[in-house]
Design a protein around this motif. Sequence first.
Motif, short mmCIF file in Angstrom:
data_model
loop_
_atom_site.label_atom_id
_atom_site.label_comp_id
_atom_site.label_asym_id
_atom_site.label_seq_id
_atom_site.Cartn_x
_atom_site.Cartn_y
_atom_site.Cartn_z
N SER A 72 0.92 -1.49 0.25
CA SER A 72 -0.03 -0.25 -0.24
C SER A 72 0.63 1.29 0.25
N TYR A 73 0.51 2.57 -0.03
CA TYR A 73 1.22 3.38 0.62
C TYR A 73 1.57 3.43 1.54
N ASP A 74 1.00 3.14 2.47
CA ASP A 74 1.76 3.09 3.95
C ASP A 74 3.38 2.49 3.26
N LYS A 75 2.73 1.43 2.67
CA LYS A 75 4.66 0.77 2.82
C LYS A 75 5.76 1.83 1.72
N PHE A 76 5.08 1.68 0.64
CA PHE A 76 5.37 3.06 -0.41
C PHE A 76 6.99 3.91 0.67
N SER A 77 5.74 5.11 1.06
CA SER A 77 6.03 5.64 1.41
C SER A 77 7.88 5.38 3.43
N GLU A 78 7.24 4.07 3.34
CA GLU A 78 8.09 3.92 4.50
C GLU A 78 9.90 3.17 3.90
N ALA A 79 9.43 3.62 2.48
CA ALA A 79 10.36 2.95 1.62
C ALA A 79 11.07 4.00 1.65
N VAL A 80 10.35 4.61 0.89
CA VAL A 80 11.35 6.34 0.79
C VAL A 80 11.48 6.80 2.06
N GLU A 81 11.10 6.36 2.74
CA GLU A 81 11.09 7.85 4.02
C GLU A 81 12.75 6.51 4.08
N GLU A 82 13.19 5.33 4.57
CA GLU A 82 14.42 5.08 4.55
C GLU A 82 15.01 4.82 3.52
N GLY A 83 15.30 5.24 2.46
CA GLY A 83 15.74 5.68 1.20
C GLY A 83 16.40 3.75 0.24
N ARG A 84 15.03 3.02 0.42
CA ARG A 84 15.29 1.92 -0.59
C ARG A 84 13.57 1.99 -1.11
N VAL A 85 13.46 2.54 -1.84
CA VAL A 85 12.21 2.40 -2.52
C VAL A 85 12.58 1.83 -3.94
N MET A 86 13.36 2.27 -4.64
CA MET A 86 13.66 1.82 -5.57
C MET A 86 13.96 -0.22 -5.17
N GLN A 87 14.33 -0.78 -3.87
CA GLN A 87 14.32 -1.98 -3.71
C GLN A 87 12.84 -2.42 -3.33
N PHE A 88 12.16 -1.54 -3.46
CA PHE A 88 10.34 -1.78 -2.65
C PHE A 88 9.81 -2.30 -3.29
N LEU A 89 10.05 -1.28 -4.86
CA LEU A 89 9.75 -1.67 -5.88
C LEU A 89 9.63 -2.49 -7.01
N LYS A 90 10.94 -3.24 -6.44
CA LYS A 90 11.67 -4.76 -7.40
C LYS A 90 12.13 -4.22 -8.55
#
Length: 92
Positions: A72-90
């Motif tokens: 969800s957006y919450d998981k996306f937002s968390e990944a952005v804050e932690e600097g791992r959004v590209m990993q989150f998005l695979k």
Amino acid sequence: MVIKIYYTSVAGSREVKSQQEELMRFVEGKNIAHELIDVSVDERLRDRMRAKAGNPRAVPPQLFNGEKYLGSYDKFSEAVEEGRVMQFLKLA
């Protein structure tokens, strides 16, 4: 892979609208290939989003890499804050 974003063009919630706008700005700003799927045009799309997310109450935005559920957006937002959004998005 293309990131699929299930969203709604008829958001009754300011929070949902804000989350969708932030998500769109991010993927467009990073030139991430994405497909928008508007669940407000057909309730079967909403039902499919919820089934694929494994949550009968899931609300947009929901993210997928192809058919793989990302979160969800919450998981996306968390990944952005932690600097791992590209990993989150695979995508990395």
